[in-house]
Design a protein around this motif. Sequence first.
Motif, PDB file in Angstrom:
ATOM      1  N   LYS A 133       0.867  -1.179   0.000  1.00 21.17           N
ATOM      2  CA  LYS A 133       0.000   0.000   0.000  1.00 21.17           C
ATOM      3  C   LYS A 133       0.903   1.227   0.000  1.00 21.17           C
ATOM      4  CE  LYS A 133      -3.759  -2.507   0.549  1.00 21.17           C
ATOM      5  NZ  LYS A 133      -4.693  -2.710  -0.576  1.00 21.17           N
ATOM      6  N   SER A 189      -2.825   0.740  -4.346  1.00 17.73           N
ATOM      7  CA  SER A 189      -2.734  -0.662  -3.953  1.00 17.73           C
ATOM      8  C   SER A 189      -2.000  -1.391  -5.074  1.00 17.73           C
ATOM      9  CB  SER A 189      -4.128  -1.259  -3.738  1.00 17.73           C
ATOM     10  OG  SER A 189      -4.039  -2.625  -3.404  1.00 17.73           O
ATOM     11  N   LEU A 238       3.373   0.489   3.078  1.00 19.28           N
ATOM     12  CA  LEU A 238       3.166  -0.657   3.963  1.00 19.28           C
ATOM     13  C   LEU A 238       3.200  -1.924   3.122  1.00 19.28           C
ATOM     14  CD1 LEU A 238       0.146   0.545   6.148  1.00 19.28           C
ATOM     15  CD2 LEU A 238       2.555   0.550   6.797  1.00 19.28           C
ATOM     16  N   TYR A 239       4.112  -2.823   3.453  1.00 21.54           N
ATOM     17  CA  TYR A 239       4.090  -4.146   2.823  1.00 21.54           C
ATOM     18  C   TYR A 239       2.971  -4.934   3.481  1.00 21.54           C
ATOM     19  CZ  TYR A 239       5.549  -8.866   1.452  1.00 21.54           C
ATOM     20  OH  TYR A 239       5.581 -10.145   0.951  1.00 21.54           O
ATOM     21  N   VAL A 240       2.152  -5.586   2.661  1.00 24.36           N
ATOM     22  CA  VAL A 240       0.994  -6.336   3.157  1.00 24.36           C
ATOM     23  C   VAL A 240       1.148  -7.785   2.723  1.00 24.36           C
ATOM     24  CG1 VAL A 240      -1.511  -6.501   3.139  1.00 24.36           C
ATOM     25  CG2 VAL A 240      -0.414  -4.266   2.885  1.00 24.36           C
ATOM     26  N   MET A 245       0.442  -6.038   8.116  1.00 25.39           N
ATOM     27  CA  MET A 245       1.000  -4.870   7.447  1.00 25.39           C
ATOM     28  C   MET A 245       2.239  -4.438   8.214  1.00 25.39           C
ATOM     29  SD  MET A 245      -2.328  -2.482   6.685  1.00 25.39           S
ATOM     30  CE  MET A 245      -3.642  -2.982   5.587  1.00 25.39           C
TER      31      MET A 245
END
Length: 490
Positions: A153, A190, A391-393, A440
């Motif tokens: 994100k 996204s 943010l890595y999800v 996240m």
Amino acid sequence: MAVIIDQELCKGCGICAKECPNKAIVIENKKAVLQQNCTSCGVCTKVCPFKAANKNSEIKKGAVKCASCPVQCEILEGYTGACQRYRNVEGRLVRNRQLVTETQVGGPLITGVGAGTTYPCCRPAPHIVQDTVDGVEVVTVVTEAPLSYSGVKVKIDTNLFIGEEGAKVKRNGKVVGMVDTEEYGSKMLSIGGANLLTGKDGFIVARTVVEISNGERVTLKVDDGSTLELQVGYPPIIDGVEDTKMRVGCGSATIGMFAASLKEVVDEAIILDHHVVGLLSEHLAGEVVGMSWSGVVPNARKSTRGRYFGEHGKGWGGTNIENPREAIQSVDMSIAKPGIKILVTETTAQNAALFQVEADGSVKEIPMTSEVKAAVDHIAANCESARVSALYVGGTGGSARAGVAVNPIKVTQAVHHGDAKMTVGGAEAFVLPGGGINFMVDVEKVVPKAFTWVPTPATVAPVEYTMPLSKYKEIGGHVQAIQKLGELKK
């Protein structure tokens, strides 16, 4: 299985060369030619539109087959696999990044960066270490997990319009994500996700997620929108222009915060914003500081008192108003007085203009006074610097848990109940409520260059689970594989 390229079928389009993770293909005389560092990862066989790239049944002579993911690269001496994690050193595959063991106080005993993996997860994780922390025996389990269910994100601090929500985001003409819902003062993207990773352009999707997460600069294009140059930690570049300020609030909020200082220098202020345009004298904040409506009507759709909806565009405040005079729709001279001064500015105060109402109700621009400029500068001084963050999800609710314990459901339960702390590359992760382990993590808090990708395709994230030894035993942890932290560091 070695890759071969049928020179008769090859058209020299260069797609395979662009997509090859090892840069092991070059175009010579309008034909694709394999280099020595080819690992037979098969990316070229999947992206070639002419079916010129194929695999034969023989392993490359002198190569070692990697079993760290389903791709099973065949790596020659001195070269790395497609994921860039494993190198063939004298016939043995070794992780080419040293395990990062230094962590923050209160974090895991070690990180998963450089750990490698024990795919296909039916074996204990690569490192399970134990140490005593504040009198408690603690265990940290680490791995580098290939995650098909992953993405990033991206938060872009800008008031500029970049494209409609839901618009496709492309890289080199390939869809890698979409414009997400806008958050306060920022545009959101996204990028990635399981559906795109498993789609026909999954390789460039995976590469984009990883490059953003590792702090590299990428260029993206929004359908019917802007071209974006983005790098985490730096100002965004939108259509070739660097944006330096994040808005202090919407137009209404800006009026609310600065009504008192604005009232001292102008009779009216229009704060342009693509969400909510603020009108000082009509706003409740204007009443609080002793003002009544000036008779000025802004060029926007009225919402509530002193608050108007702006229209998206490339103009001031992300609206469609490019000439500040257009911000003033009309002046009711039954209420307004000749000579009143109207300030038109943005929520970032990067642009501002001053106008005066004439006796006939017309409006003309006049030079900015030092007092008005000081008020505008006061707004600008309260704006933050614009930057890109991400943010890595990911989701580790699948087989990645099996390397932690023989009862995967208990791993999930321990994380959700707070009995086990999950971190990613040493950084604390937020675990979303509900089923599975969906998380996240702020990529800027993770060990630098911690992410990579494998051409399944999937991204690879360093994951750590830390818990008391007693809890680890309770959930069926692989206690036989525990190693003392001191021994590992030696």
